[in-house]
Design a protein around this motif. Structure first.
Motif, mmCIF file in Angstrom:
data_model
loop_
_atom_site.group_PDB
_atom_site.id
_atom_site.type_symbol
_atom_site.label_atom_id
_atom_site.label_comp_id
_atom_site.label_asym_id
_atom_site.label_seq_id
_atom_site.Cartn_x
_atom_site.Cartn_y
_atom_site.Cartn_z
ATOM 1 N N ASP A 1 -6.123 1.530 -5.733
ATOM 2 C CA ASP A 1 -4.859 1.709 -6.022
ATOM 3 C C ASP A 1 -4.639 2.811 -7.079
ATOM 4 O OD1 ASP A 1 -2.117 1.479 -6.011
ATOM 5 O OD2 ASP A 1 -2.056 -0.292 -7.236
ATOM 6 N N ASN B 1 0.214 6.269 0.762
ATOM 7 C CA ASN B 1 1.383 7.353 1.048
ATOM 8 C C ASN B 1 0.964 8.808 1.599
ATOM 9 O OD1 ASN B 1 2.953 5.230 1.024
ATOM 10 N ND2 ASN B 1 3.760 5.707 -1.108
ATOM 11 N N VAL C 1 -2.153 3.202 -2.354
ATOM 12 C CA VAL C 1 -1.277 2.310 -2.939
ATOM 13 C C VAL C 1 -1.825 0.819 -2.464
ATOM 14 C CG1 VAL C 1 0.993 3.492 -2.459
ATOM 15 C CG2 VAL C 1 0.162 1.958 -0.599
ATOM 16 N N ASN D 1 -0.774 -4.273 0.761
ATOM 17 C CA ASN D 1 0.276 -4.746 1.340
ATOM 18 C C ASN D 1 1.285 -3.842 1.439
ATOM 19 O OD1 ASN D 1 1.201 -4.455 -1.101
ATOM 20 N ND2 ASN D 1 1.258 -6.862 -1.762
ATOM 21 N N GLU D 2 1.071 -2.432 1.060
ATOM 22 C CA GLU D 2 2.319 -1.551 1.129
ATOM 23 C C GLU D 2 2.089 -0.793 2.312
ATOM 24 O OE1 GLU D 2 3.367 0.392 -2.408
ATOM 25 O OE2 GLU D 2 3.151 -1.433 -3.646
#
Ligand code: ADP
Ligand code: MG
Length: 352
Positions: free
Chosen positions: A166, A259, A320, A323-324
């Motif tokens: 992350d 992202n 990220v 879970n995103e």
């Protein structure tokens, strides 16, 4: 002596297997001290002392992975080596040896195989690898090439797909989508040629794209570049099937999401022009087009300053929590789930 009525077409069955292998590989020299025994015995012998060894294989089938209608055999031989070298580079290792196995039908004369092996020799020279063996067999129709690449690295240098964390930054080398559009141009020219063989194509506007398709290069330079910059990727993969599917391999292995920013995707001006001409969306091509053989990797956010000025390295997104999910942020700032569509899918439903 070979009986040869047509100097351009020497049937391979005139030589026999041993003479053929000998003929094709006699100009291959040995460059690495890790190669103890090369071609000529039942197996090659290698010695990597304290280094770790990485191994990767690819199989290329005529009609599936290449079309001899527009891929010259020399380029094909070169590219067959490159796609394997790229996998070794994606482990952050140095390629050192390859084996080359071929299945050929008697449709191919000796001169065709010489062309293929000239490409293999040129790539071996450029990437500094020893050709240490292979296998030669007959095929009923098409040409099959399988190459295995071997590389070396210190244990602590090796980078896997599963290390992204992350907040890490997602980085891609070079530019995206050009090899795919090069193929589209070649396909179009082939159709034009089939209709009118006298039509000489003018390919000046497409030279970069066609070169990316026919003569891609592996990013062997990136390992050294990152060493100089004192950056070690946390995860890495090469882009053979298209950015989106490789992002999925990397994020899945690392159990993270990411992202990606549309505006950050590196596109060559020639790609943008040709996408307009073909009425295709350049972002879709950059994301889904395959065979760029660039490297996709993640680095710690704290390493950003070390890479930000380098023209070879483009930050295209960030990691990220899992879970995103995996998203692309468009130029209009909308967040869309990224789909893992590989190279084969795009040709089936490209205007979806
Ligand atoms: P085997 O009968 O044990 O399979 P081969 O006669 O096929 O052995 O091969 C003899 C030697 O030539 C071996 O060192 C093998 O690795 C090498 N060789 C065979 N085919 C190729 C090829 N297409 N390219 C490079 N080396 C090859
Ligand atoms: Mg054999």
């Amino acid at each position: 002596m070979l009986e040869n009525k047509d100097p351009q077409r020497t049937p391979i069955d005139q030589l026999g297997e041993f003479a053929l292998i000998d003929h094709l590989t006699k100009h291959f020299d040995i460059k690495h001290k890790s190669t103890i025994k090369s071609i000529g015995d039942d197996a090659a012998v290698l010695d990597f002392e304290s280094k770790k060894v990485v191994v990767s294989t690819d199989l290329l089938i005529e009609g599936v992975h290449f079309d001899l209608g527009y891929a010259p055999l020399k380029h094909l031989g070169y590219k067959a080596v490159v796609v394997n070298i790229s996998d070794i580079c994606a482990m952050n290792a140095n390629p050192t040896q390859i084996t080359v196995s071929i299945a050929v039908s008697n449709r191919f004369p000796l001169e065709a195989l010489e062309e293929l092996y000239e490409g293999i020799r040129l790539a071996s020279k450029f990437y500094n690898v020893d050709v240490i063996g292979g296998d030669t067999t007959s095929s009923t129709s098409g040409l099959i090439i399988s190459i295995t690449a071997i590389g070396e690295a210190n244990e602590e240098e090796i980078v896997y797909r599963d290390g992204a964390k992350d907040t890490d930054l997602l980085v891609v080398t070079g530019d995206l989508g050009a090899a795919y559009m090069g193929l589209q141009v070649l396909e179009r020219e082939k159709q034009v040629f089939l209709v009118n063989p006298n039509n000489q194509p003018d390919l000046d506007d497409y030279t970069y794209l066609i070169e990316r398709q026919l003569k891609p290069e592996a990013r062997k330079d990136i390992k050294e570049l990152l060493e100089k910059l004192e950056v070690k990727p946390t995860a890495m993969i090469d882009i053979s099937d298209g950015l989106s599917s490789e992002i999925f391999h990397l994020t899945k292995s690392s159990k993270v999401g990411c992202n990606v920013y549309e505006e950050k995707l590196p596109l060559d001006p020639q790609l943008i022009n040709v996408c307009e001409e073909f009425n295709l969306d350049s972002t879709t091509i950059a994301i889904n087009g395959g065979e760029d053989y660039e490297l996709l990797f993640t680095i710690k956010m704290s390493d950003y300053d070390k890479i930000k000025a380098n023209p070879h390295l483009n930050v295209i997104g960030h990691i990220v929590p899992e879970n995103e999910g995996v998203h692309i942020i468009t130029r209009e700032n909308t967040k869309i789930p990224l789909k893992a569509r590989g190279w084969s899918a795009i040709s089936k439903d490209e205007d979806e």
